[in-house]
Design a protein around this motif. Sequence first.
Motif, PDB file in Angstrom:
ATOM      1  N   ARG B 553      87.795  62.258 -23.226  1.00  0.00           N
ATOM      2  CA  ARG B 553      88.494  62.393 -24.518  1.00  0.00           C
ATOM      3  C   ARG B 553      89.771  61.545 -24.519  1.00  0.00           C
ATOM      4  NH1 ARG B 553      88.486  68.631 -26.260  1.00  0.00           N
ATOM      5  NH2 ARG B 553      88.823  67.753 -28.358  1.00  0.00           N
ATOM      6  N   HIS B 554      90.436  61.439 -23.365  1.00  0.00           N
ATOM      7  CA  HIS B 554      91.547  60.484 -23.264  1.00  0.00           C
ATOM      8  C   HIS B 554      91.026  59.075 -23.552  1.00  0.00           C
ATOM      9  CE1 HIS B 554      93.654  63.626 -20.890  1.00  0.00           C
ATOM     10  NE2 HIS B 554      94.767  62.942 -21.085  1.00  0.00           N
ATOM     11  N   LEU B 555      89.912  58.753 -22.880  1.00  0.00           N
ATOM     12  CA  LEU B 555      89.346  57.408 -22.999  1.00  0.00           C
ATOM     13  C   LEU B 555      88.971  57.082 -24.442  1.00  0.00           C
ATOM     14  CD1 LEU B 555      86.871  56.798 -20.041  1.00  0.00           C
ATOM     15  CD2 LEU B 555      88.890  55.440 -20.663  1.00  0.00           C
ATOM     16  N   ALA B 556      88.391  58.056 -25.116  1.00  0.00           N
ATOM     17  CA  ALA B 556      87.906  57.791 -26.480  1.00  0.00           C
ATOM     18  C   ALA B 556      89.060  57.445 -27.423  1.00  0.00           C
ATOM     19  CB  ALA B 556      87.130  59.000 -27.001  1.00  0.00           C
ATOM     20  N   VAL B 557      90.162  58.178 -27.325  1.00  0.00           N
ATOM     21  CA  VAL B 557      91.286  57.863 -28.226  1.00  0.00           C
ATOM     22  C   VAL B 557      91.965  56.564 -27.802  1.00  0.00           C
ATOM     23  CG1 VAL B 557      91.743  60.195 -29.084  1.00  0.00           C
ATOM     24  CG2 VAL B 557      92.878  59.436 -26.982  1.00  0.00           C
ATOM     25  N   LEU B 558      92.016  56.352 -26.499  1.00  0.00           N
ATOM     26  CA  LEU B 558      92.610  55.104 -25.988  1.00  0.00           C
ATOM     27  C   LEU B 558      91.806  53.898 -26.506  1.00  0.00           C
ATOM     28  CD1 LEU B 558      94.862  54.184 -23.956  1.00  0.00           C
ATOM     29  CD2 LEU B 558      93.069  54.126 -22.212  1.00  0.00           C
ATOM     30  N   ASP B 559      90.494  53.998 -26.396  1.00  0.00           N
ATOM     31  CA  ASP B 559      89.636  52.909 -26.870  1.00  0.00           C
ATOM     32  C   ASP B 559      89.760  52.717 -28.378  1.00  0.00           C
ATOM     33  OD1 ASP B 559      88.734  52.420 -24.324  1.00  0.00           O
ATOM     34  OD2 ASP B 559      86.815  53.479 -24.562  1.00  0.00           O
ATOM     35  N   LEU B 560      89.788  53.831 -29.085  1.00  0.00           N
ATOM     36  CA  LEU B 560      89.848  53.747 -30.549  1.00  0.00           C
ATOM     37  C   LEU B 560      91.154  53.084 -31.001  1.00  0.00           C
ATOM     38  CD1 LEU B 560      88.472  54.464 -33.245  1.00  0.00           C
ATOM     39  CD2 LEU B 560      89.533  56.729 -33.098  1.00  0.00           C
ATOM     40  N   ALA B 561      92.264  53.510 -30.401  1.00  0.00           N
ATOM     41  CA  ALA B 561      93.556  52.930 -30.785  1.00  0.00           C
ATOM     42  C   ALA B 561      93.590  51.444 -30.426  1.00  0.00           C
ATOM     43  CB  ALA B 561      94.702  53.681 -30.108  1.00  0.00           C
ATOM     44  N   ALA B 562      93.104  51.110 -29.230  1.00  0.00           N
ATOM     45  CA  ALA B 562      93.129  49.716 -28.778  1.00  0.00           C
ATOM     46  C   ALA B 562      92.270  48.836 -29.691  1.00  0.00           C
ATOM     47  CB  ALA B 562      92.630  49.619 -27.333  1.00  0.00           C
ATOM     48  N   GLN B 563      91.101  49.354 -30.009  1.00  0.00           N
ATOM     49  CA  GLN B 563      90.177  48.576 -30.850  1.00  0.00           C
ATOM     50  C   GLN B 563      90.754  48.372 -32.253  1.00  0.00           C
ATOM     51  OE1 GLN B 563      86.741  50.821 -31.977  1.00  0.00           O
ATOM     52  NE2 GLN B 563      86.469  49.368 -33.674  1.00  0.00           N
ATOM     53  N   LYS B 564      91.252  49.440 -32.857  1.00  0.00           N
ATOM     54  CA  LYS B 564      91.770  49.335 -34.222  1.00  0.00           C
ATOM     55  C   LYS B 564      93.037  48.483 -34.270  1.00  0.00           C
ATOM     56  CE  LYS B 564      88.739  52.094 -36.216  1.00  0.00           C
ATOM     57  NZ  LYS B 564      87.770  51.589 -37.230  1.00  0.00           N
ATOM     58  N   ALA B 565      93.776  48.450 -33.178  1.00  0.00           N
ATOM     59  CA  ALA B 565      95.016  47.664 -33.148  1.00  0.00           C
ATOM     60  C   ALA B 565      94.741  46.207 -32.813  1.00  0.00           C
ATOM     61  CB  ALA B 565      95.988  48.266 -32.138  1.00  0.00           C
ATOM     62  N   GLY B 566      93.507  45.911 -32.447  1.00  0.00           N
ATOM     63  CA  GLY B 566      93.195  44.532 -32.053  1.00  0.00           C
ATOM     64  C   GLY B 566      93.789  44.174 -30.701  1.00  0.00           C
ATOM     65  N   TRP B 567      93.719  45.115 -29.791  1.00  0.00           N
ATOM     66  CA  TRP B 567      94.271  44.898 -28.441  1.00  0.00           C
ATOM     67  C   TRP B 567      93.691  43.599 -27.848  1.00  0.00           C
ATOM     68  CZ3 TRP B 567      98.225  47.238 -26.109  1.00  0.00           C
ATOM     69  CH2 TRP B 567      98.461  46.916 -24.750  1.00  0.00           C
ATOM     70  N   ILE B 579     100.888  50.214 -25.371  1.00  0.00           N
ATOM     71  CA  ILE B 579      99.914  51.286 -25.560  1.00  0.00           C
ATOM     72  C   ILE B 579     100.355  52.528 -24.794  1.00  0.00           C
ATOM     73  CG2 ILE B 579      98.441  50.670 -23.572  1.00  0.00           C
ATOM     74  CD1 ILE B 579      96.007  51.097 -25.524  1.00  0.00           C
ATOM     75  N   ALA B 580      99.930  53.685 -25.270  1.00  0.00           N
ATOM     76  CA  ALA B 580     100.194  54.940 -24.563  1.00  0.00           C
ATOM     77  C   ALA B 580      99.129  55.944 -24.959  1.00  0.00           C
ATOM     78  CB  ALA B 580     101.574  55.484 -24.916  1.00  0.00           C
ATOM     79  N   ALA B 590      96.417  58.594 -28.756  1.00  0.00           N
ATOM     80  CA  ALA B 590      96.778  57.293 -28.194  1.00  0.00           C
ATOM     81  C   ALA B 590      97.400  56.472 -29.302  1.00  0.00           C
ATOM     82  CB  ALA B 590      95.553  56.582 -27.638  1.00  0.00           C
ATOM     83  N   GLN B 591      98.370  55.691 -28.938  1.00  0.00           N
ATOM     84  CA  GLN B 591      99.022  54.841 -29.935  1.00  0.00           C
ATOM     85  C   GLN B 591      99.224  53.445 -29.375  1.00  0.00           C
ATOM     86  OE1 GLN B 591     102.508  56.562 -31.909  1.00  0.00           O
ATOM     87  NE2 GLN B 591     101.764  58.626 -31.511  1.00  0.00           N
ATOM     88  N   HIS B 605     106.760  46.917 -36.068  1.00  0.00           N
ATOM     89  CA  HIS B 605     106.010  46.405 -37.212  1.00  0.00           C
ATOM     90  C   HIS B 605     104.821  47.280 -37.559  1.00  0.00           C
ATOM     91  CE1 HIS B 605     108.277  42.622 -37.174  1.00  0.00           C
ATOM     92  NE2 HIS B 605     108.240  42.740 -35.855  1.00  0.00           N
ATOM     93  N   ARG B 606     104.193  47.799 -36.533  1.00  0.00           N
ATOM     94  CA  ARG B 606     102.939  48.499 -36.795  1.00  0.00           C
ATOM     95  C   ARG B 606     102.697  49.539 -35.702  1.00  0.00           C
ATOM     96  NH1 ARG B 606      97.077  45.808 -35.843  1.00  0.00           N
ATOM     97  NH2 ARG B 606      95.797  47.281 -37.012  1.00  0.00           N
ATOM     98  N   ILE B 607     102.160  50.673 -36.105  1.00  0.00           N
ATOM     99  CA  ILE B 607     101.718  51.674 -35.129  1.00  0.00           C
ATOM    100  C   ILE B 607     100.309  52.098 -35.515  1.00  0.00           C
ATOM    101  CG2 ILE B 607     102.032  54.048 -34.307  1.00  0.00           C
ATOM    102  CD1 ILE B 607     105.056  53.625 -34.553  1.00  0.00           C
ATOM    103  N   VAL B 608      99.414  52.059 -34.536  1.00  0.00           N
ATOM    104  CA  VAL B 608      98.059  52.569 -34.741  1.00  0.00           C
ATOM    105  C   VAL B 608      97.934  53.827 -33.888  1.00  0.00           C
ATOM    106  CG1 VAL B 608      95.598  52.117 -34.452  1.00  0.00           C
ATOM    107  CG2 VAL B 608      97.136  50.265 -35.161  1.00  0.00           C
ATOM    108  N   SER B 609      97.596  54.916 -34.521  1.00  0.00           N
ATOM    109  CA  SER B 609      97.540  56.212 -33.825  1.00  0.00           C
ATOM    110  C   SER B 609      96.136  56.788 -33.963  1.00  0.00           C
ATOM    111  CB  SER B 609      98.574  57.157 -34.449  1.00  0.00           C
ATOM    112  OG  SER B 609      98.605  58.394 -33.770  1.00  0.00           O
ATOM    113  N   ALA B 610      95.537  57.126 -32.837  1.00  0.00           N
ATOM    114  CA  ALA B 610      94.193  57.723 -32.844  1.00  0.00           C
ATOM    115  C   ALA B 610      94.271  59.106 -32.221  1.00  0.00           C
ATOM    116  CB  ALA B 610      93.224  56.849 -32.055  1.00  0.00           C
TER     117      ALA B 610
END
Lengths: 156, 717
Positions: B553-567, B579-580, B590-591, B605-610
């Motif tokens: 579940r940590h991984l899923a939010v981490l991946d989601l935030a990274a993907q949506k933020a264009g990591w 990232i955190a 994750a943000q 400028h931007r925060i993506v939070s999952a």
Amino acid sequence: MVSFSVNKRRVNLDVDPSTPLLWALRENLGLTGTKYGCGIAQCGACTVHLNGEAIRSCVAPVSRAAGKEVTTIEGLSSDLSHPLQRAWIAEDVPQCGYCQSGQLMSAALLLREKPQPTDEDIDEAMTGNICRCGTYPRIRKAIHRAAGMMAKGEAR
Amino acid sequence: MSGPQMERREFLKFSLAAGGGLLIGFSLPEADMLATAQAQSATVFMPNAFVRIGTDDRVTVIVNHSEMGQGVYTALPMLLAEELDADWNKVGFESAPVDPKYNHPVFGMQITGGSSSVWSAFEQFRKAGAAARAMLIAAAAQQWNANPATLRTDSGAVFDGTNRKLTYGQLAEAAAKMTPPTEVALKDPKTFKLIGKPVKRLDTSEKVNGKAVFGIDVKMPGMLAAVVARPPIFGATMKSFDDSRARSMPGVRKIVAVPSGVAVIADSFWQAKMARESLHIDWDDSAMHTFSTSQMMQQFREQAKSPGTRVRREGDPDTAFSQAAKKIEAVYEFPYLPHAMMEPLNCAVDLRADSCEIWTGTQFQTVDRANAAKIAGLPPEKVQIHTTYLGGGFGRRANPQSDFVVEAVHVAKAVGAPVKVVWTREDDMQGGWYRPAFLHAIAGGIDSSGNAVSWRSRLVGQSIFAGTMFESLMKGKEYDPASVEGVDDLPYAIPNLAVESHKADVKVPVQWWRSVGHSHTGFATECFIDELATLAQKDPYQFRRALLPKHPRHLAVLDLAAQKAGWGKPLSKGRGRGIAVHFAFESYNAQVAEVSVEDGKIRVHRIVSAVDCGHYVNPGIIAAQLEGGAIFGASAALFQELTFENGRLQQTNFHTFPMMRMNECPEIETHIVESNEKSGGIGEPGVPCTAPAIANATFAATGKRIRKLPIRMTEAV
């Protein structure tokens, strides 16, 4: 005795003229929609309109309102019909809600002066209003939405 | 209200139905003993303590959690209305009186805190709705002489097979005569119509026309206003006061010493405040008059050099650290922080010989009632608390000593008339009960392949629980769980791990502050893991991923935030991404933050939070809480601290304690993981990741590490 009009109603107040307009509104007139947040014009929770100008009522002595017209959140509309109120509802803006009267009164002035505000206009007009809950992104969206409604003639 | 009668009624049992659906035996507190239930003319059916249905079809949900912006006056009615099959357009809410029947089912008292409202109400409110529905169906069955099993409900009405219809309002009187069920079937979540939908909040209308009543707005006939002059330094006591000038000022009714200071009672707030400024008070401030936060942090740094109380220990962290191929040590520092709700504290009290009525925005009804009763000299049952809207809470309005309530009862006792005590902004900011200042000293090492092999966190800071009624939560531990939460469960697979805690003996009053211990542990752990990634010359996102094999579940939010933020995607010059990820209050967040630094100032400028908050109720409110949580966290990261010199607090109001404002607010994107897991919290989990994501982004942009909050680039290393 200080005489002025509030939300198109004439009032005569027997109050120390140095009393801030905020407390005269809240305690003498029972208009508690206008909020106390800081008392030093730092947060904007007490924003009202005085002769069409947005002021911080926490630092304005009630004597400054003498002979003038004050509009508070209660006078923005009687039926939630102001485009900003409708937009605030549509965007689910408020969280705790405490700062929102002031936010709306600042936004109302912005839209009167700039019916199609840019993001920079919103920054400039709204930066004096603090929201601890963090509703800024929704306030921005709601102002744009209200501007859109007004442009389409949905406004009063 | 308590006693054997309650116990008989409030039995609890679970059983599985034979015929498919889950039948849950349960007990719902009944309505008839409601301390303040008003018998309204249109109200005839109140099947349990949580719902009333009127002949006008109105459904009123009685909410036992306080509305402080987090949306409980919408989310909890949704739970009940879902199982009731109510017409959502006819659903309203009301705040519950203080009464044991409204206790939090897990915490055993009436409380709003710990991001627990939705998960604690998830079954309770659904069962209350289902029970009401069963009685309405029974009433319709009787009227139609039909088998209840052949009837269905939809949108506030019962229907039979021929689509005959009786609305809940039409059935209300008859339903009131039905026997409450002892078992009800709950819906299959797949059939939910409200739960999971972005339903609009029910409380918005009165928050955009000035009608919403907060504690500070409470009016009652003959009510006076009071302010209290409190000590300028914590621990100071009053030696004497001279009120000769203040007493003769306009509107002043009484000036009187109360345990917390000197109360000035007048016809209006402004008169009371003006008179307070004319008081001369001689304080004995010797207890803390030399206290300074800079000296305190120096002491914390010294304390952190020696081992603390063991909180967690795995492997052999000392040997692993000494043998590590590369190692790093970092000290993170966190200031005291006030909650700074927009509505300053206040409390209105009408104390009579045989009753005490209190109107306030509180998160802590049961505790406040008990504390108020002691001062009022009344049994708790004679004290009623009317919970108004809270103009923000963030933990401050859940004070173990009920400071703002107890003080108001003292004032009411002294003046003998209904009175409202209002705190000025300065009173509120300087009134204590802050997020404690903390220091984390962390040492970590990696092996020659870049794998993290050791981690040792030493924390120094004041306990929130010590000395309060919640001390028992420490359960004989030598440390405060609220100090170490978020590091004691560090999810990263590091074989040699130590977490140690040092107590700090400081007399500044401290309390839970939105996300509590996670507000500092989230920063320290997520910044240090980033430092280890740099040491290992690995991408900070991938470095975290590799250490989370057992935490999907940590991984899923981490991946989601990274993907949506264009990591990993290129950024314009001068910008950096950080990232955190953190678990708190039963939810995973994750943000990713995107920042630039100009003239030593950070621009976010931007925060993506999952978030993964389990089975969610209202995604619109969840998005709002994530947005607000990020802004709350960013304010702390960029601007906020309380500092003391010579015992005196240096910050008084928003000019010295800034908040993020509209022009500084980043774009915020929120994403919710679909989940059928048990519901988690949402008010607090969105806070902890913001500051470390910003700090890590600042490193990406500038190569400078942030180890002290609020961030000052001059202090970056």
